[in-house]
Design an enzyme around this catalytic site. Structure first.
Site, PDB file in Angstrom:
ATOM      1  N   TYR A  29       0.813  13.967   1.806  1.00  0.00           N
ATOM      2  CA  TYR A  29       0.530  14.447   3.158  1.00  0.00           C
ATOM      3  C   TYR A  29       0.742  15.948   3.323  1.00  0.00           C
ATOM      4  CZ  TYR A  29       0.707   9.428   3.917  1.00  0.00           C
ATOM      5  OH  TYR A  29       0.497   8.080   3.812  1.00  0.00           O
ATOM      6  N   CYS A  52       0.462  32.735  12.489  1.00  0.00           N
ATOM      7  CA  CYS A  52       0.787  33.332  13.772  1.00  0.00           C
ATOM      8  C   CYS A  52       1.330  32.309  14.736  1.00  0.00           C
ATOM      9  CB  CYS A  52      -0.445  34.020  14.334  1.00  0.00           C
ATOM     10  SG  CYS A  52      -0.829  35.446  13.351  1.00  0.00           S
ATOM     11  N   GLU A  53       2.487  31.774  14.446  1.00  0.00           N
ATOM     12  CA  GLU A  53       3.220  30.980  15.421  1.00  0.00           C
ATOM     13  C   GLU A  53       4.631  30.760  14.907  1.00  0.00           C
ATOM     14  OE1 GLU A  53       0.964  27.207  15.913  1.00  0.00           O
ATOM     15  OE2 GLU A  53       2.948  26.300  15.991  1.00  0.00           O
ATOM     16  N   GLU A 107       0.819  -1.223   0.000  1.00  0.00           N
ATOM     17  CA  GLU A 107       0.000   0.000   0.000  1.00  0.00           C
ATOM     18  C   GLU A 107       0.850   1.269   0.000  1.00  0.00           C
ATOM     19  OE1 GLU A 107      -3.676  -1.881   2.628  1.00  0.00           O
ATOM     20  OE2 GLU A 107      -2.069  -0.786   3.638  1.00  0.00           O
ATOM     21  N   PRO A 108       1.624   1.497  -1.028  1.00  0.00           N
ATOM     22  CA  PRO A 108       2.433   2.721  -1.043  1.00  0.00           C
ATOM     23  C   PRO A 108       1.577   3.958  -1.289  1.00  0.00           C
ATOM     24  CG  PRO A 108       2.607   1.592  -3.148  1.00  0.00           C
ATOM     25  CD  PRO A 108       1.762   0.714  -2.270  1.00  0.00           C
ATOM     26  N   GLY A 109       1.787   4.982  -0.494  1.00  0.00           N
ATOM     27  CA  GLY A 109       1.102   6.256  -0.738  1.00  0.00           C
ATOM     28  C   GLY A 109       2.153   7.272  -1.120  1.00  0.00           C
ATOM     29  N   ARG A 110       2.976   7.624  -0.119  1.00  0.00           N
ATOM     30  CA  ARG A 110       4.036   8.622  -0.308  1.00  0.00           C
ATOM     31  C   ARG A 110       4.943   8.281  -1.486  1.00  0.00           C
ATOM     32  NH1 ARG A 110       6.023  11.042   4.350  1.00  0.00           N
ATOM     33  NH2 ARG A 110       5.132   9.221   5.357  1.00  0.00           N
ATOM     34  N   ARG A 144       4.079  19.178   7.873  1.00  0.00           N
ATOM     35  CA  ARG A 144       4.989  18.064   8.186  1.00  0.00           C
ATOM     36  C   ARG A 144       6.270  18.528   8.899  1.00  0.00           C
ATOM     37  NH1 ARG A 144       7.204  15.054   5.318  1.00  0.00           N
ATOM     38  NH2 ARG A 144       6.824  13.138   6.439  1.00  0.00           N
ATOM     39  N   TYR A 201       6.502  16.669  12.294  1.00  0.00           N
ATOM     40  CA  TYR A 201       7.443  15.535  12.346  1.00  0.00           C
ATOM     41  C   TYR A 201       8.893  15.972  12.262  1.00  0.00           C
ATOM     42  CZ  TYR A 201       3.144  13.534  10.356  1.00  0.00           C
ATOM     43  OH  TYR A 201       1.854  13.199  10.088  1.00  0.00           O
TER      44      TYR A 201
HETATM   45  N1  LLP Z   1      -1.235   1.522   4.632  1.00  0.00           N
HETATM   46  C1  LLP Z   1      -1.629   1.849   5.871  1.00  0.00           C
HETATM   47  C2  LLP Z   1      -2.436   0.917   6.628  1.00  0.00           C
HETATM   48  C3  LLP Z   1      -1.269   3.083   6.413  1.00  0.00           C
HETATM   49  O1  LLP Z   1      -1.651   3.390   7.646  1.00  0.00           O
HETATM   50  C4  LLP Z   1      -0.490   3.993   5.654  1.00  0.00           C
HETATM   51  C5  LLP Z   1      -0.105   5.285   6.182  1.00  0.00           C
HETATM   52  C6  LLP Z   1      -0.116   3.602   4.354  1.00  0.00           C
HETATM   53  C7  LLP Z   1      -0.497   2.361   3.886  1.00  0.00           C
HETATM   54  C8  LLP Z   1       0.682   4.506   3.450  1.00  0.00           C
HETATM   55  O2  LLP Z   1       1.907   4.849   3.958  1.00  0.00           O
HETATM   56  P1  LLP Z   1       2.971   5.596   3.031  1.00  0.00           P
HETATM   57  O3  LLP Z   1       3.413   4.621   1.965  1.00  0.00           O
HETATM   58  O4  LLP Z   1       2.295   6.771   2.437  1.00  0.00           O
HETATM   59  O5  LLP Z   1       4.054   5.976   3.971  1.00  0.00           O
HETATM   60  N2  LLP Z   1       1.025  11.927   7.830  1.00  0.00           N
HETATM   61  C9  LLP Z   1       2.276  11.183   7.885  1.00  0.00           C
HETATM   62  C10 LLP Z   1       2.116   9.802   7.336  1.00  0.00           C
HETATM   63  C11 LLP Z   1       1.038   9.003   8.013  1.00  0.00           C
HETATM   64  C12 LLP Z   1       0.868   7.687   7.366  1.00  0.00           C
HETATM   65  C13 LLP Z   1      -0.281   6.961   7.905  1.00  0.00           C
HETATM   66  N3  LLP Z   1      -0.511   5.702   7.306  1.00  0.00           N
HETATM   67  C14 LLP Z   1       3.359  11.949   7.136  1.00  0.00           C
HETATM   68  O6  LLP Z   1       3.096  13.043   6.661  1.00  0.00           O
HETATM   69  O7  LLP Z   1       4.500  11.495   7.059  1.00  0.00           O
END
Ligand code: LLP
Length: 463
Positions: free
Chosen positions: A421, A391-392, A320-323, A360, A364
């Site tokens: 993100y 304002c911070e 499940e790649p998102g980033r 971010r 983080y």
């Molecule tokens: N699968 C599940 C079950 C997840 O919880 C996540 C991310 C992904 C896949 C996708 O992860 P990725 O490949 O995008 O890293 N807001 C944070 C990231 C939170 C990710 C939450 N879950 C940031 O900006 O780094």
């Protein structure tokens, strides 16, 4: 995450103030291909272009701040993931990184599946025509209404995250006369080497059901008994922005051990495992991410080896790649408003956005790079901090960066690798208007998420 200080360029004292910076790059005008999307380049006038369109034109037409998403790069990354994993595996794009109707259509066309984690994401996916069977539904506290909607729509899988949810989903599915395909999300006890807020497989956090103490085995026992559920596999997501494959290796091994235990106890070989997302990307040239084919090969080998050792058929793998798909495809374009040198410290460069379009850095301690994109400059490197207009004082976009010393109000600067993100975590802090996302491809730019307006803000304010 912090790095050691190096001697700075000519404008600086011998010892720099503490920070994350490295030495100034030898050429401030160069665009490192690691952090910029594939069609980004500088034209002969020194102006940066994406998809063949220069940023000064984009700024005129769409305003700043704005996210520009390189559609060619997005599609290429989808294809690279799909090809790397092949026919015997499934790639689910994690919509939380960034989701819009256009993105859903691109995913559909490029053969990817989609992971959603809320009713809103599910609604977007369905509205844009993603076939329900290609959707996985996640979340640690899905509401009954969300579950019902997902089951009615016929989503391909719901990932169960707690003992209550096992019963809840079974009950809802049975009530609708359906048998819902489900996976159980387990926590494998891995300490992923990433920021605490985005590590998810150690035991002391809210996601999943622990393998430790037999909790996950008990969850399987309960799920297998319920008529409303068809248990198809086990899911593990260890965290985000991870470069080291070792965590995935431990995770895969422990998940396969559970599959073996399930086979021994129930005589059932669960056909699928999902190893989640979390693969890191280059935010700065120092980051060194793995390519999809390396990841696919490494994961495939680990799972095959562990299954052979346990005498199991190799399950179908999904990820499940998102980033790793959307992150590198976009940059945020800002206009410089003020430039404030602080003697002996650094220069604060204020832009027309900030923590409302990129939380971010504040949340983080994330690192980004930045470049002057509306022109080139031969001026000396200037240790800078790019800050927003909120304002911070935590409103920092790029904590440490070198920009040319002749930077001036009206210049355009861009922060690369903001596809994931940033828009999805954008806020209206200080009643900021969330920026648009503009897709650029082959000389054409089109808004896929429009800029918010004051009317949008006031429409919600019904007092
Ligand atoms: N699968 C599940 C079950 C997840 O919880 C996540 C991310 C992904 C896949 C996708 O992860 P990725 O490949 O995008 O890293 N807001 C944070 C990231 C939170 C990710 C939450 N879950 C940031 O900006 O780094």
């Amino acid at each position: 995450m912090s790095r050691s200080a190096h001697p700075a360029g000519p404008r600086h004292a011998d010892v720099l103030p503490e920070g994350h910076y490295t030495a100034p790059p030898t050429d401030l005008n160069a665009l490192d291909g690691k952090v910029w999307s594939r069609t980004v380049t500088r034209n002969t006038d020194g102006v940066v272009t994406v998809g063949g369109i220069d940023v000064t034109r984009l700024a005129e037409e769409f305003g700043t701040p704005a996210y520009f998403l390189d559609e060619t790069d997005f599609r290429a990354r989808c294809r690279a993931w799909a090809e790397a994993f092949g026919k015997d595996a499934d790639v689910f794009y994690a919509g939380k990184a960034f989701l819009s109707r256009a993105v859903v259509r691109w995913l559909k066309e490029e053969g990817l599946n989609l992971d959603v984690c809320s009713g809103g994401e599910l609604a977007t996916a369905l509205d844009a025509g993603m076939p329900a069977e290609r959707i996985a539904f996640h979340g640690n506290n899905k509401s009954e209404a969300e579950i019902e909607r997902a089951v009615r729509a016929g989503v391909g899988r719901i990932v169960l995250d707690s003992f209550q949810e096992i019963v809840r989903v079974a009950h809802i599915a049975q009530g609708l006369g359906k048998r819902q395909r489900v996976q159980i999300r387990v926590t494998v006890g891995v300490e992923a080497h990433t920021h605490e807020f985005i590590a998810t497989a150690h035991e002391d956090q809210k996601f999943g059901i622990a393998l430790a103490g037999g909790q996950a085995a008990e969850a399987v026992r309960r799920a297998l008994k319920l008529d409303g559920l068809e248990l198809i596999g086990i899911h593990s997501h260890i965290g985000s922005q991870i470069f080291d494959m070792a965590g995935f290796e431990v995770s895969a091994r422990r998940v396969v051990q559970l599959l073996a235990q399930v086979r021994d106890e129930h005589g059932v070989e669960l056909p699928e495992i999902d190893l989640g997302g979390g693969l890191g990307i280059a935010y700065t040239p120092e980051d060194d991410p793995r390519e999809p084919h390396e990841i696919a090969k490494a994961l495939g080998e680990i799972v095959t080896r562990e299954c052979e050792a346990a005498g199991l058929r190799t399950p179908r793998i999904s990820v499940e790649p998102g980033r790793a798909i959307v992150g590198p495809t976009a940059f945020t374009l800002y206009e410089v408003g003020t430039v404030k040198p602080l003697e002996g410290l650094r220069t604060y460069v204020s832009v027309d956005g900030g923590m409302s379009d990129n939380i971010r850095t504040a949340l983080y301690d994330a690192e980004y790079s930045v470049a002057l994109v509306s022109r080139t400059s031969e001026a000396a490197p200037m240790l800078s901090r790019v800050v927003g207009k909120h304002c911070e004082s935590g409103d920092i976009v790029v904590r440490d960066a070198f920009l040319p010393a002749d930077l001036a109000p009206g210049d355009l600067i861009a922060v690369p690798a903001t596809g994931a993100y940033c828009r999805s975590m954008a806020s209206n802090y200080n009643h900021a208007l969330r920026p648009p996302v503009v897709a650029v491809r082959d000389g054409e730019a089109r808004v896929i998420v429009r800029r918010e307006t004051e009317e949008d803000l006031l429409r919600l304010d019904v007092g």
